[in-house]
Design an enzyme around this catalytic site. Sequence first.
Site, PDB file in Angstrom:
ATOM      1  N   ASP A  81     -45.546  12.987  -4.641  1.00 48.41           N
ATOM      2  CA  ASP A  81     -44.790  11.823  -4.194  1.00 48.41           C
ATOM      3  C   ASP A  81     -44.446  11.005  -5.432  1.00 48.41           C
ATOM      4  O   ASP A  81     -45.313  10.340  -6.007  1.00 48.41           O
ATOM      5  CB  ASP A  81     -45.621  11.001  -3.210  1.00 48.41           C
ATOM      6  N   ASN A 106     -36.487  16.708 -14.020  1.00 45.35           N
ATOM      7  CA  ASN A 106     -35.248  16.865 -13.268  1.00 45.35           C
ATOM      8  C   ASN A 106     -35.140  15.970 -12.038  1.00 45.35           C
ATOM      9  O   ASN A 106     -34.045  15.561 -11.656  1.00 45.35           O
ATOM     10  CB  ASN A 106     -35.130  18.340 -12.857  1.00 45.35           C
ATOM     11  N   TYR A 191     -29.864   1.895 -10.846  1.00 45.73           N
ATOM     12  CA  TYR A 191     -29.763   3.298 -11.259  1.00 45.73           C
ATOM     13  C   TYR A 191     -29.499   3.391 -12.759  1.00 45.73           C
ATOM     14  O   TYR A 191     -30.143   4.173 -13.468  1.00 45.73           O
ATOM     15  CB  TYR A 191     -28.637   3.979 -10.478  1.00 45.73           C
ATOM     16  N   LYS A 195     -31.697   5.341 -15.685  1.00 44.69           N
ATOM     17  CA  LYS A 195     -31.113   6.418 -16.492  1.00 44.69           C
ATOM     18  C   LYS A 195     -31.066   6.040 -17.974  1.00 44.69           C
ATOM     19  O   LYS A 195     -31.176   6.910 -18.841  1.00 44.69           O
ATOM     20  CB  LYS A 195     -29.729   6.754 -15.968  1.00 44.69           C
TER      21      LYS A 195
END
Length: 311
Positions: A81, A106, A191, A195
Amino acid sequence: MPALSGFVDFNPGKDVGPLDGKVIFITGGTAGLGRSTAVALARHNPAHIYFTGRRVEAGESLKAEIKKINGAVGATFLEMDMLSLASVKAATKKFNHDRLDILVCNAGIMAVPPALSKDGFEVQFATNHLAHAMIIQQLLPVLLRTAERPGSDVRVVCLTSLGWKGHPKGGVVYDQVRTPMDRFFGSWIRYGQSKFANIVYAAELARRYPQLLAVSIHPGVVETDLVTKLGWIKKGFVYGANWAQGISLLTPEQGCLNQIWAATAKRSEVVNGAFYTPIGVLSNDTLDNDAKDPETAKKLWDWTNEVVAGF
């Protein structure tokens, strides 16, 4: 597989050499890019592939597929998780080999509604960055031991996105990362923050441990659950942005090529700590000053490792 229009020609079937004896670890391996990566690498005879995911049935399905491709390749599914650092740590501790040659970070989520992880961190930052930092730190001793072996070539490949450009000023807003960070256009800013962290953390890993080859890669915009399960407004934004650039969404089999290239290309062809767009295109010159600043990287490294050490 034919070359993609506008991409460097790379065919994993013929361009990836033997991986005999190597041990591989892939996060988010049960679907999308992770599954395609595991399947492609299994064809080149590694000793063992570890992969993580949330669904046991999907894990068993991939194990069966790997066995069908190459019965000599071992496969281990680690239920994990990513929203719980305790779960991430416990699952990673089940890694049971004395070497690790390739780690592919990934797994990820994109543009999800504001929420907190089980540990109280903004969910995209928790999943995309903190969980992978925990995995890297837990596996770092075996990565470094493997790098001491004669002829070794140890790699850490961190998936990022061109969405990093949406990061807030300074890269990471540390005094808000323990909040949902709910704001206008916030899902994309959150986001972008996560990143951005993927790029900077990989670069700092390479600076601190040059015996490892650590890079960040953008896979392209791929038609996986990250896109297909978005609401219609966000999905329209993704499709519209790509249409405006004349770019079609990639299949998972196409989208995994940049990470396979980064994991297997000749070491002399890959710049340690660099950021790559598909396929194998060195793209550090597209990064902004925050992403290239060593002090920003050091701050993220120290802050992150202090957090993961607490679990």
